[in-house]
Write a protein that holds these residues in place. Structure first.
Motif, PDB file in Angstrom:
ATOM      1  N   GLU A   1      -2.880 -13.114   6.347  1.00 27.85           N
ATOM      2  CA  GLU A   1      -4.058 -13.974   6.194  1.00 27.85           C
ATOM      3  C   GLU A   1      -3.713 -15.348   5.641  1.00 27.85           C
ATOM      4  O   GLU A   1      -4.412 -16.320   5.929  1.00 27.85           O
ATOM      5  CB  GLU A   1      -5.087 -13.290   5.300  1.00 27.85           C
ATOM      6  CG  GLU A   1      -5.622 -12.010   5.923  1.00 27.85           C
ATOM      7  CD  GLU A   1      -6.541 -11.231   5.007  1.00 27.85           C
ATOM      8  OE1 GLU A   1      -6.555 -11.486   3.786  1.00 27.85           O
ATOM      9  OE2 GLU A   1      -7.254 -10.348   5.518  1.00 27.85           O
TER      10      GLU A   1
ATOM     11  N   GLU B   1      -5.882  -1.553   2.449  1.00 28.02           N
ATOM     12  CA  GLU B   1      -5.430  -2.108   1.170  1.00 28.02           C
ATOM     13  C   GLU B   1      -5.031  -3.569   1.335  1.00 28.02           C
ATOM     14  O   GLU B   1      -4.392  -3.949   2.308  1.00 28.02           O
ATOM     15  CB  GLU B   1      -4.244  -1.294   0.655  1.00 28.02           C
ATOM     16  CG  GLU B   1      -3.787  -1.653  -0.726  1.00 28.02           C
ATOM     17  CD  GLU B   1      -4.722  -1.155  -1.819  1.00 28.02           C
ATOM     18  OE1 GLU B   1      -4.752  -1.782  -2.879  1.00 28.02           O
ATOM     19  OE2 GLU B   1      -5.420  -0.147  -1.598  1.00 28.02           O
ATOM     20  N   ARG B   2      -5.428  -4.390   0.357  1.00 28.73           N
ATOM     21  CA  ARG B   2      -5.047  -5.806   0.343  1.00 28.73           C
ATOM     22  C   ARG B   2      -3.882  -5.999  -0.607  1.00 28.73           C
ATOM     23  O   ARG B   2      -3.770  -5.286  -1.604  1.00 28.73           O
ATOM     24  CB  ARG B   2      -6.213  -6.671  -0.128  1.00 28.73           C
ATOM     25  CG  ARG B   2      -7.376  -6.658   0.826  1.00 28.73           C
ATOM     26  CD  ARG B   2      -8.436  -7.685   0.381  1.00 28.73           C
ATOM     27  NE  ARG B   2      -9.230  -8.136   1.500  1.00 28.73           N
ATOM     28  CZ  ARG B   2      -8.816  -8.859   2.528  1.00 28.73           C
ATOM     29  NH1 ARG B   2      -7.576  -9.234   2.602  1.00 28.73           N
ATOM     30  NH2 ARG B   2      -9.626  -9.215   3.492  1.00 28.73           N
TER      31      ARG B   2
ATOM     32  N   CYS C   1       0.858  -1.192   0.000  1.00 29.18           N
ATOM     33  CA  CYS C   1       0.000   0.000   0.000  1.00 29.18           C
ATOM     34  C   CYS C   1       0.889   1.235   0.000  1.00 29.18           C
ATOM     35  O   CYS C   1       2.105   1.135  -0.126  1.00 29.18           O
ATOM     36  CB  CYS C   1      -0.927  -0.012   1.212  1.00 29.18           C
ATOM     37  SG  CYS C   1      -0.042   0.035   2.796  1.00 29.18           S
TER      38      CYS C   1
ATOM     39  N   ALA D   1      -0.005 -13.111   1.952  1.00 28.15           N
ATOM     40  CA  ALA D   1      -1.066 -12.229   1.470  1.00 28.15           C
ATOM     41  C   ALA D   1      -1.883 -11.790   2.668  1.00 28.15           C
ATOM     42  O   ALA D   1      -2.011 -12.527   3.651  1.00 28.15           O
ATOM     43  CB  ALA D   1      -1.950 -12.953   0.454  1.00 28.15           C
ATOM     44  N   GLY D   2      -2.426 -10.573   2.579  1.00 28.65           N
ATOM     45  CA  GLY D   2      -3.219 -10.064   3.683  1.00 28.65           C
ATOM     46  C   GLY D   2      -3.662  -8.647   3.443  1.00 28.65           C
ATOM     47  O   GLY D   2      -3.834  -8.223   2.294  1.00 28.65           O
ATOM     48  N   GLN D   3      -3.778  -7.891   4.536  1.00 30.20           N
ATOM     49  CA  GLN D   3      -4.355  -6.554   4.469  1.00 30.20           C
ATOM     50  C   GLN D   3      -3.629  -5.612   5.420  1.00 30.20           C
ATOM     51  O   GLN D   3      -3.306  -5.990   6.549  1.00 30.20           O
ATOM     52  CB  GLN D   3      -5.830  -6.631   4.852  1.00 30.20           C
ATOM     53  CG  GLN D   3      -6.558  -5.331   4.839  1.00 30.20           C
ATOM     54  CD  GLN D   3      -8.041  -5.511   5.128  1.00 30.20           C
ATOM     55  OE1 GLN D   3      -8.472  -6.550   5.612  1.00 30.20           O
ATOM     56  NE2 GLN D   3      -8.819  -4.496   4.827  1.00 30.20           N
TER      57      GLN D   3
END
Length: 106
Positions: A46, A71-72, A36, A63-65
């Protein structure tokens, strides 16, 4: 010495030599990242998408946020520890947090 590295439970854990060492749901402060526009992304992991070994280092991509902006995305390769003989050593991060992606040295 051979080090067995794999993911378990559909990417929920990184397993080294039959020991679960890192799981999802941790928040990683990422400094150098493409997740981001935040200077430091507070990245909620995640799923682990890839794992690997680079010399003695065990690395992962996740992967995640970003919980700061929502933002992912996915990380690049992050060092999570190193294999020393038949022992695994997790990297110690300030405040007990996981990768701030590698503003540390070997």
């Amino acid at each position: 010495m051979v080090t067995a590295v794999r993911t378990l439970d559909e990417g929920a854990w990184v397993n080294v030599n039959n020991t679960r060492i890192v799981g999802v749901s941790d928040i990683w402060p990422l400094v150098d990242h493409d997740v981001c526009d935040c200077d430091t992304a507070l990245f909620l992991v995640e799923v682990f998408t890839d794992i690997g070994v680079d010399g003695p280092w065990v690395e992962a991509r996740a992967a995640g946020q970003c919980i700061g902006c929502g933002e992912r995305g996915a990380t690049g390769w992050l060092r999570i520890g190193r294999a020393d003989g038949d022992e695994f050593r997790s990297i110690d991060y300030e405040g007990g947090q996981r990768p701030s992606n590698a503003r540390f040295s070997d």
